[in-house]
Design a protein around this motif. Structure first.
Motif, PDB file in Angstrom:
ATOM      1  N   SER A 132      32.918  68.489   7.298  1.00 50.66           N
ATOM      2  CA  SER A 132      32.134  68.208   6.104  1.00 50.66           C
ATOM      3  C   SER A 132      32.770  68.862   4.886  1.00 50.66           C
ATOM      4  O   SER A 132      33.368  69.934   4.958  1.00 50.66           O
ATOM      5  CB  SER A 132      30.672  68.632   6.288  1.00 50.66           C
ATOM      6  OG  SER A 132      30.610  69.968   6.675  1.00 50.66           O
ATOM      7  N   THR A 215      40.390  68.147  12.207  1.00 49.59           N
ATOM      8  CA  THR A 215      39.709  69.395  12.535  1.00 49.59           C
ATOM      9  C   THR A 215      40.572  70.521  11.991  1.00 49.59           C
ATOM     10  O   THR A 215      41.770  70.553  12.259  1.00 49.59           O
ATOM     11  CB  THR A 215      39.553  69.543  14.068  1.00 49.59           C
ATOM     12  OG1 THR A 215      38.658  68.523  14.507  1.00 49.59           O
ATOM     13  CG2 THR A 215      38.950  70.881  14.423  1.00 49.59           C
ATOM     14  N   VAL A 216      39.987  71.388  11.172  1.00 52.54           N
ATOM     15  CA  VAL A 216      40.781  72.441  10.543  1.00 52.54           C
ATOM     16  C   VAL A 216      40.071  73.785  10.621  1.00 52.54           C
ATOM     17  O   VAL A 216      38.857  73.842  10.799  1.00 52.54           O
ATOM     18  CB  VAL A 216      41.052  72.122   9.050  1.00 52.54           C
ATOM     19  CG1 VAL A 216      41.900  70.882   8.900  1.00 52.54           C
ATOM     20  CG2 VAL A 216      39.758  71.976   8.270  1.00 52.54           C
ATOM     21  N   ASN A 219      37.598  74.895   7.200  1.00 55.35           N
ATOM     22  CA  ASN A 219      36.456  74.048   6.837  1.00 55.35           C
ATOM     23  C   ASN A 219      35.217  74.826   6.401  1.00 55.35           C
ATOM     24  O   ASN A 219      34.226  74.224   6.023  1.00 55.35           O
ATOM     25  CB  ASN A 219      36.085  73.147   8.027  1.00 55.35           C
ATOM     26  CG  ASN A 219      35.615  73.953   9.236  1.00 55.35           C
ATOM     27  OD1 ASN A 219      35.944  75.116   9.362  1.00 55.35           O
ATOM     28  ND2 ASN A 219      34.859  73.337  10.112  1.00 55.35           N
ATOM     29  N   SER A 220      35.253  76.167   6.438  1.00 59.62           N
ATOM     30  CA  SER A 220      34.006  76.916   6.329  1.00 59.62           C
ATOM     31  C   SER A 220      33.287  76.772   4.991  1.00 59.62           C
ATOM     32  O   SER A 220      32.075  76.853   4.950  1.00 59.62           O
ATOM     33  CB  SER A 220      34.251  78.385   6.646  1.00 59.62           C
ATOM     34  OG  SER A 220      35.239  78.874   5.788  1.00 59.62           O
ATOM     35  N   LYS A 222      33.772  74.109   2.764  1.00 59.85           N
ATOM     36  CA  LYS A 222      33.658  72.692   2.381  1.00 59.85           C
ATOM     37  C   LYS A 222      34.353  72.340   1.067  1.00 59.85           C
ATOM     38  O   LYS A 222      34.059  71.317   0.468  1.00 59.85           O
ATOM     39  CB  LYS A 222      32.184  72.284   2.314  1.00 59.85           C
ATOM     40  CG  LYS A 222      31.437  72.615   3.590  1.00 59.85           C
ATOM     41  CD  LYS A 222      30.016  72.128   3.532  1.00 59.85           C
ATOM     42  CE  LYS A 222      29.315  72.466   4.840  1.00 59.85           C
ATOM     43  NZ  LYS A 222      27.918  72.087   4.819  1.00 59.85           N
TER      44      LYS A 222
HETATM   45  C1  LIG Z   1      34.186  74.013  11.154  1.00 59.57           C
HETATM   46  O1  LIG Z   1      34.754  73.424  12.309  1.00 59.57           O
HETATM   47  C2  LIG Z   1      34.354  74.029  13.526  1.00 59.57           C
HETATM   48  C3  LIG Z   1      35.168  73.399  14.641  1.00 59.57           C
HETATM   49  O2  LIG Z   1      35.153  72.025  14.529  1.00 59.57           O
HETATM   50  C4  LIG Z   1      32.843  73.827  13.705  1.00 59.57           C
HETATM   51  O3  LIG Z   1      32.415  74.448  14.884  1.00 59.57           O
HETATM   52  C5  LIG Z   1      32.128  74.436  12.511  1.00 59.57           C
HETATM   53  O4  LIG Z   1      30.747  74.168  12.603  1.00 59.57           O
HETATM   54  C6  LIG Z   1      32.657  73.862  11.207  1.00 59.57           C
HETATM   55  N1  LIG Z   1      32.071  74.575  10.083  1.00 59.57           N
HETATM   56  C7  LIG Z   1      31.479  73.933   9.077  1.00 59.57           C
HETATM   57  C8  LIG Z   1      30.911  74.775   7.999  1.00 59.57           C
HETATM   58  O5  LIG Z   1      31.425  72.722   9.025  1.00 59.57           O
END
Ligand SMILES: *[C@@H]1O[C@H](CO)[C@@H](O)[C@H](O)[C@H]1NC(C)=O
Ligand SMILES: *[C@@H]1O[C@H](CO)[C@@H](O)[C@H](O)[C@H]1NC(C)=O
Ligand SMILES: *[C@@H]1O[C@H](CO)[C@@H](O)[C@H](O)[C@H]1NC(C)=O
Ligand SMILES: *[C@@H]1O[C@H](CO)[C@@H](O)[C@H](O)[C@H]1NC(C)=O
Ligand SMILES: *[C@@H]1O[C@H](CO)[C@@H](O)[C@H](O)[C@H]1NC(C)=O
Ligand SMILES: *[C@@H]1O[C@H](CO)[C@@H](O)[C@H](O)[C@H]1NC(C)=O
Ligand SMILES: *[C@@H]1O[C@H](CO)[C@@H](O)[C@H](O)[C@H]1NC(C)=O
Ligand SMILES: *[C@@H]1O[C@H](CO)[C@@H](O)[C@H](O)[C@H]1NC(C)=O
Ligand SMILES: *[C@@H]1O[C@H](CO)[C@@H](O)[C@H](O)[C@H]1NC(C)=O
Ligand SMILES: *[C@@H]1O[C@H](CO)[C@@H](O)[C@H](O)[C@H]1NC(C)=O
Ligand SMILES: *[C@@H]1O[C@H](CO)[C@@H](O)[C@H](O)[C@H]1NC(C)=O
Length: 441
Positions: A132, A215-216, A219-220, A222
Motif C-alpha cells: 500500500s 514486495t519491499v 513499505n512501512s 507508504k
Molecule cells: C509491508 O510488507 C510486509 C511484508 O509484505 C507486510 O507484512 C507489512 O504489513 C507491510 N506493511 C505495511 C505498512 O503495509
C-alpha cells in the motif's frame, strides 16, 4: 559468463551507436547537466522522519537497518545472478521522480546498489500483490507516452535471461529480486522521466519497470513507491543517460542528521575540480556489473599503516550502505591501533550494531585519524566519518568486519559524508574532494 559478456557487448554497441553512425554528433554533442536532491531516510526532511526520536536513536536505527540488510543477505544462501549483493532496495536515500505525460510525481529510493528504475503500477496482479502507498498507483493509461517494450527489443535483453519472460501481446515481463528478498515483477516499458531538477530537463523513452507484483522492505510509511537504480549495469539511470551526461555523476552527502538535502549531480555539473581532488581507478566486473569497485591499498590509523592483503579491485563504493565493511584481519588491526594510540579502553560487548566501542574518562578524548589509501588517492577522513559518540563516555567505530560477506569490502555512506564523490564511467575513475556538503549547491 559467456552470455553475460555478450550482453555487455551489445549494450556498449547500443550506447555508442549514435556517435558511430552520425559522426558529427560527437563534435556538436550538447551535454545535459542537472542536479537533484537526495533526502536521507532519517532526515527531518524525509517522509520517514520520526520526530520522537533523538539524533542518537536515528543514528542507531540507520545503522541497524544497514546491518539488517546484510544479515538478510547472509541468510539467503543463494543470491540471484544479478543482484548478488548486498544492500537491496532499502537504501538510505530518497528522491522524487516524475513519470509520464502529463508527468506524475513519485518518491523513490535512490540506490547505487541496483540498476532497474521501477514504480508500482495500477494493474496489480491481485489485491495483495502491491504494497500500500499514499499516492495513487501509476496508471499507464493516463500517460500518452507510455509504451511497453516488446520481447524482441534489444532493451528487453538488457535484463538477464532469468529476469525476463515473454508475456501476452509479446510484452517483455521482468522479474527483479534484491538481496534483502524484496522483489518487483511487471512489464518493462518506456516513458518520459524527469526530476525535480534545476534544469527541468526531461528524458523521453526512458526504460523502467511498471510493477504489478511487488514486495519491499521500505513499505512501512507508504511514501516511497519504487526505486531509481544508480548502479553501473545497463538499465540504470546512469547507464541509460550515458552520452547525454558524459557518463558522469557525483554526489555530496550532508552530515548525518543535517536538515539540508544532499545533492546528486549529472553531466558537467558533476565534475569536481580544484586542489583537493584525488582520483582512483574504477573497475566494473562483468560478473557483477552493478557494482563500482575500487582498490584500497591500505589504511593509515594515526602513525601506522595497515596494508590490504589483496591488492586488486578489493572494495565496493556504495552510497546505500551505512557502515564501512573491511576484512576481519584489517578490522582487528585497526582496533588494536585505535586502543594503543588513544585513551579509550575496549568494552567487552559493544552495543549493537557496533563492532568496536571504547570507553574513556573525562569530557573528551584524542583519537587517531584515518587515511584510506585508494590506488592514487589518499583520502583523509574527518573524525565524525569514522567515530561516533554513543553515550557520554563511549566512542564507537563506524567500521565493521565483513564476516559473512563473501570477502567483499564496502566503503559506506558515513565514510563519504562531506566529500564530493564523482564517478566517471568513461574515464574509469572515482574522484574525491573534501567539501561542506551543506553549502554545496
Ligand atoms: C509491508 O510488507 C510486509 C511484508 O509484505 C507486510 O507484512 C507489512 O504489513 C507491510 N506493511 C505495511 C505498512 O503495509
Ligand atoms: C507474486 O510473486 C510472488 C513471488 O514470486 C508469487 O509467489 C505470487 O504468486 C505472485 N502473485 C501473483 C498474484 O501472481
Ligand atoms: C479485492 O478487494 C475488493 C475490495 O476490497 C474485493 O471486492 C474483491 O473481491 C477482492 N478481490 C480478490 C481477488 O480478493
Ligand atoms: C488518471 O487521469 C484521470 C483524468 O485526468 C484522473 O482523474 C485520475 O486521477 C488519474 N489516475 C491516476 C491513477 O493518476
Ligand atoms: C487501461 O486500459 C486498458 C485497455 O484500454 C484496460 O483494459 C484497463 O482496464 C485500463 N486500466 C485502468 C487502470 O484503467
Ligand atoms: C531501447 O531504448 C532506447 C531508449 O529508450 C531507444 O532509443 C531504443 O530505440 C530502444 N531500442 C529498441 C531496440 O527498442
Ligand atoms: C532541523 O529542524 C528541526 C525542526 O525543523 C529542528 O528542531 C532541528 O534542530 C534541526 N536540526 C538541525 C541539525 O539543524
Ligand atoms: C570478477 O568477479 C569474479 C567473481 O567474484 C572474480 O572471480 C573475478 O576475479 C573478478 N574479476 C576481476 C577482473 O576482478
Ligand atoms: C605519532 O608520532 C608522533 C611523533 O613520533 C607523536 O608525537 C604522536 O603522538 C604519534 N601519534 C599517535 C596517534 O600515535
Ligand atoms: C598494490 O599495487 C600497486 C600497483 O601495482 C603497487 O604500487 C602497490 O605497491 C601495491 N600495494 C601493495 C600493498 O601490495
Ligand atoms: C558546514 O556549513 C554549515 C553552514 O555554513 C555549518 O553550520 C556547518 O558547521 C559546516 N559543517 C562542517 C562539517 O564544517
Amino acid at each position: 559468463m559467456h552470455s553475460l559478456l555478450l550482453l555487455l557487448f551489445s549494450f556498449s554497441a547500443h550506447l555508442y551507436s549514435l556517435s558511430n553512425f552520425i559522426p558529427f554528433v560527437e563534435a556538436t554533442k550538447t551535454q545535459t547537466s542537472f542536479t537533484i536532491d537526495l533526502i536521507h531516510h532519517d532526515s527531518p526532511l524525509s517522509p520517514f522522519y520520526d520526530s520522537s526520536m533523538t539524533s542518537s536513536d536515528i543514528f542507531k536505527k540507520a545503522a541497524l537497518r544497514s546491518i539488517a540488510r546484510y544479515s538478510l543477505s547472509e541468510s539467503s544462501n543463494q543470491f540471484p545472478e544479478s543482484i548478488v549483493f548486498p544492500n537491496g532496495a532499502a537504501g538510505d536515500y530518497l528522491t522524487k521522480i516524475y513519470i509520464g505525460t502529463p508527468p506524475v510525481e513519485r518518491i523513490a529510493v535512490a540506490d547505487t546498489g541496483s540498476d532497474l528504475i521501477w514504480v508500482q503500477c495500477s494493474q496489480c496482479d491481485d489485491n495483495s500483490s502491491c504494497f500500500s502507498q499514499d499516492s495513487p498507483l501509476f496508471d499507464p493509461n493516463n500517460s500518452s507516452t507510455y509504451t511497453p517494450i516488446s520481447c524482441t527489443s534489444e532493451n528487453c535483453t538488457l535484463l538477464y535471461q532469468n529476469q525476463r519472460t515473454c508475456g501476452t501481446s509479446n510484452v517483455c515481463e521482468y522479474s527483479y529480486r534484491y538481496a534483502d528478498d524484496s522483489y518487483t515483477k511487471g512489464e518493462l516499458a518506456s516513458d518520459s522521466i524527469s526530476f525535480d531538477s534545476t534544469s527541468g530537463v526531461t528524458f523521453p523513452n526512458s526504460i523502467f519497470g511498471c510493477g504489478h507484483n511487488n514486495t519491499v522492505t521500505f513499505n512501512s510509511t507508504k511514501k516511497a513507491t519504487g526505486v531509481v537504480g544508480l548502479g553501473a549495469g545497463p538499465l540504470s539511470l546512469v547507464s541509460q543517460l550515458g552520452d547525454q551526461i558524459g557518463h558522469k555523476f557525483s554526489y555530496c552527502l550532508v552530515s548525518f542528521g543535517s536538515n539540508s538535502t544532499s545533492k546528486l549531480k549529472f553531466g558537467d555539473d558533476a565534475i569536481i575540480s580544484g586542489n583537493g581532488v584525488v582520483s582512483t581507478p574504477l573497475t566494473i566486473n562483468s560478473s557483477t556489473p552493478t557494482y563500482y569497485n575500487l582498490n584500497l591499498e591500505g589504511i593509515t590509523v594515526g602513525n601506522n599503516t595497515i596494508q590490504s592483503t589483496q591488492n586488486s579491485s578489493n572494495i565496493i563504493i556504495d552510497s546505500g550502505t551505512t557502515f564501512t565493511y573491511l576484512d576481519p584481519s584489517m578490522f582487528n588491526d585497526i582496533v588494536t591501533l585505535v586502543t594503543e594510540s588513544s585513551a579509550v579502553e575496549a568494552v567487552q560487548d559493544p552495543p549493537k550494531p557496533y563492532g568496536f566501542c571504547g570507553s574513556f574518562q573525562g569530557s573528551s578524548v584524542n583519537v587517531p585519524e584515518f587515511v584510506f589509501h585508494f590506488t592514487g588517492a589518499d583520502v583523509a577522513l574527518p573524525t565524525e566519518n569514522m567515530y561516533t559518540l554513543v553515550d557520554n563516555n563511549l566512542l564507537c567505530l563506524l567500521l565493521l568486519p565483513n564476516t559473512g560477506l563473501n570477502g567483499l569490502s564496502l566503503f559506506g555512506n558515513l565514510a563519504q559524508m562531506n566529500f564530493q564523490v564523482e564517478y566517471d564511467l568513461q574515464g574509469n575513475k572515482v574522484s574525491f574532494a573534501p567539501a561542506n556538503c551543506t553549502n554545496s549547491n
